[in-house]
Scaffold this active site. Structure first.
Site, PDB file in Angstrom:
ATOM      1  N   SER A   1      -9.696   1.867   3.038  1.00 41.98           N
ATOM      2  CA  SER A   1      -8.831   2.624   2.175  1.00 41.98           C
ATOM      3  C   SER A   1      -7.819   1.773   1.404  1.00 41.98           C
ATOM      4  O   SER A   1      -7.193   2.265   0.477  1.00 41.98           O
ATOM      5  CB  SER A   1      -8.065   3.662   2.996  1.00 41.98           C
ATOM      6  OG  SER A   1      -7.213   3.034   3.939  1.00 41.98           O
TER       7      SER A   1
ATOM      8  N   LYS B   1       0.861  -1.189   0.000  1.00 40.56           N
ATOM      9  CA  LYS B   1       0.000   0.000   0.000  1.00 40.56           C
ATOM     10  C   LYS B   1       0.898   1.239   0.000  1.00 40.56           C
ATOM     11  O   LYS B   1       1.940   1.251   0.678  1.00 40.56           O
ATOM     12  CB  LYS B   1      -0.888  -0.032   1.250  1.00 40.56           C
ATOM     13  CG  LYS B   1      -1.903   1.085   1.342  1.00 40.56           C
ATOM     14  CD  LYS B   1      -2.820   0.900   2.558  1.00 40.56           C
ATOM     15  CE  LYS B   1      -3.853   1.990   2.691  1.00 40.56           C
ATOM     16  NZ  LYS B   1      -4.777   1.779   3.829  1.00 40.56           N
TER      17      LYS B   1
ATOM     18  N   SER C   1     -10.015  -0.589   7.218  1.00 38.68           N
ATOM     19  CA  SER C   1      -9.455  -0.404   5.871  1.00 38.68           C
ATOM     20  C   SER C   1      -8.709  -1.597   5.294  1.00 38.68           C
ATOM     21  O   SER C   1      -8.302  -1.560   4.136  1.00 38.68           O
ATOM     22  CB  SER C   1      -8.534   0.813   5.849  1.00 38.68           C
ATOM     23  OG  SER C   1      -9.294   1.987   5.884  1.00 38.68           O
TER      24      SER C   1
END
EC number: 6.3.5.7
Lengths: 484, 95
Positions: free
Chosen positions: A151, A76, A175
């Site tokens: 997210s 990420k 997330s």
């Protein structure tokens, strides 16, 4: 090749059925072919990946390889990567080349994992749909009209479409688990601070936690073995002895007491999802688990408390982005205040600005007690609810998300509606507990996730139950047809 | 709790964030809705509760006060918007 689990890929590498360079090229080709449809990567690091794969092959040949050496993965874009853009999904950091590696990245490199690139995400991890990224929304591989969740939506979409075998994510209010659920994956949010937060760009420090998103519980266990460790550079890191999270996967789950919180199965839950969960519960019952009704009476208060605590912490953490030392700087500022205000006004997106303003308001004189202090007390209530539940049961089971993946743009005009997407995941972050989401079926061709919540440091038990479920079912083996 | 335009402008200034004039009504609307939503916390009697700031009730671990990093100023300043002689340049505050 792309539908193999980490264990299968590791075996293929160790038995010389393929080299790491070949495997890496294979996934880079898939990224090249499919990423334009999904927008799941912000940065693809092909040259670095091939160099790392070459080194991994040398380790494999010399017999010095670890279990995951040579396996490609994605990070990420919230984790700092030395010499590589680390944007956190924001215009503010569009030009930021991190000068050091996050501990998570370092550990993956040391284990010989190969970094394919950095995945798209909601800006500064603020979002539940991956629509707040400066780099545009990510699409759900199961339906390109739908969001992948947020997210960590870029990581989830990349793994679901098999552009990477596994990826890292972070979970501040759901997330990792919510995008895992919406994309049909297994995602684990570890106990707070079991995985180092050093080099992970901070959003809300008392809630943020990094962890793996993969195809199976076994894959997640293997990456957690790499990630979970004490880190002297993170002052909150847990001094917990290393565990082998794979070692208990095959334990019997007969006699395990699983609690069903009545507040998680109420009117807010889509009835279709409730029916899918009922089938999954029966499957676990046949494996020997027993089910008990429990109560988490303050569940409804978790989202309001979170939307004071997280913005309060973010207003403080994001004060470092001021246009002075790194990141975006506005053109021709007239003075220092203008520099701060316009750099932040132009560099941050709407959701980030909303949360900073709410946080600033909640912490300001006259409102601190009414909002921030009250939210911290509600947090105590949520934590006490879990503590009482864990006196009755070993594990808590519920939905991960109240609905399946919703359509792009469906909730963007109403922040409160968007915030309620995380109603079943947020309480876990407030209490700091571990929890995972596993795929348990589909509603109208969109995946459904089931959440298992454990007591502190019970990751091995969560993964054991998830693995036993996955031994009996094949939901985790489903591939979005367009990416098969 | 409903916020007024002037309050949003004031908080945005305190947070050092510029908002365009055209965007302020939407921010005011959204922020008011969020505050109205979090108001439900006030229905709960929390007088007897201790606030919880850390999920594991831990305090930050301290380390010996010794230098453990090498000086990397030049390296860190390669990503700065504007530097001179090892200093970060910003606009003049005082004429």
């Amino acid at each position: 090749m792309h539908n193999k689990t980490l264990t299968e890929l590791a075996q293929a590498l160790q038995q010389r059925q393929c080299s790491s360079v070949e495997l890496t090229r294979y996934f880079l080709d898939r990224i090249e072919r499919y990423n334009a449809q999904l927008n799941s990567f912000i940065t693809v690091t092909a040259e670095i990946a091939l160099a790392q794969a070459h080194t991994a092959d040398q380790r494999l040949q010399s017999g010095k390889a670890d279990w995951l050496t040579g396996i490609p993965m994605a990070h990420k874009d919230i984790f700092c990567t030395q010499g590589i853009k680390t944007s956190c999904g924001s215009k503010m950091l569009d030009n930021f080349i991190a000068p050091y590696n996050a501990t998570v990245v370092e550990k993956c490199q040391a284990a010989g994992l190969v970094m394919l690139g950095k995945t798209n995400m909601d800006e500064f991890a603020m979002g539940s749909s991956n629509e707040t990224s400066y780099y545009g929304p990510v699409k759900n591989p199961w339906d390109l009209q739908a969001v992948p969740g947020g997210s960590s939506g870029g990581s989830a979409a990349a793994v679901a479409a098999r552009l990477a075998p596994i990826a890292t994510g972070t979970d501040t209010g759901g997330s990792i688990r919510q995008p895992a659920a919406l994309c049909g994956l297994t995602g684990l949010k570890p106990t707070y601070s079991l995985v180092s937060r050093y080099g992970m760009i901070a959003f809300a420090s008392s809630l943020d936690q990094g962890g793996p998103i993969g195809l199976t519980a076994q894959d997640v266990a293997l990456l957690l073995n790499v990630l979970a460790d004490f880190d002297p550079r993170d002052s909150t890191s847990l001094a917990h002895p290393s565990e082998d999270y794979q070692s208990h996967l095959n334990d019997s789950i007969a006699g395990i007491k699983i609690g069903l919180p009545q507040e998680y199965f109420g009117e807010g839950l889509s009835s279709d999802i409730g029916q899918v969960l009922d089938v999954a519960i029966k499957e676990l019952e046949q494996a020997g688990a027993t089910f008990h009704d429990i109560h988490l009476p303050n569940t409804a208060l978790a989202v309001p408390a979170y939307y004071i605590i997280a913005p309060a912490e973010c207003s403080s953490n994001l004060s470092r982005f001021d246009g002075v030392r790194f990141g975006y700087r506005c053109q021709d500022p007239t003075d220092i205040i203008d520099l701060y205000k316009r750099s932040r006004g132009e560099g941050f997106g709407a959701e980030v600005k909303r949360r900073i303003i709410i946080g600033t308001y909640a912490l300001s004189a006259g409102y601190y007690d009414a909002y921030y202090l009250q939210a911290q007390k509600i947090r105590r209530l949520i934590s006490q609810d879990f503590a009482a539940a864990f006196k009755e049961v070993d594990i808590i089971l519920g939905p991960t998300s109240p609905t399946t993946a919703f359509n792009l743009g469906e909730k963007t005009d109403d922040p409160v509606k968007m915030y309620l997407s995380d109603i079943y995941t947020i309480p876990v972050n407030l209490a700091g507990l571990p929890a995972l989401s596993i795929p348990v079926g589909f509603v109208k061709q969109r995946p459904v996730g089931m959440q298992l919540i454990g007591n502190y440091l019970r990751e091995a038990q969560l993964l054991n139950i998830a693995h036993q479920y996955q031994q009996r079912t094949a939901w985790h083996r489903q591939i979005p047809p367009q990416f098969a | 709790m409903s916020l007024q335009k002037a309050e949003v402008e004031k908080i945005a200034h305190l947070a050092r964030i510029s908002l365009s004039e055209a965007d302020i009504p939407l921010y005011t609307h959204h922020l008011s809705n969020i505050l109205a939503f979090v108001e439900q916390m006030n229905r709960v009697d929390t007088d007897s509760l201790t606030p919880m700031a850390h999920p594991l009730e831990a305090t930050a671990r301290l380390r010996p006060d010794i230098v453990s990093e090498t000086n990397q100023r030049d390296h860190f300043q390669t990503i700065a918007p504007q530097v001179e002689a090892g200093l970060y340049l910003v606009p003049k505050v005082i004429e």
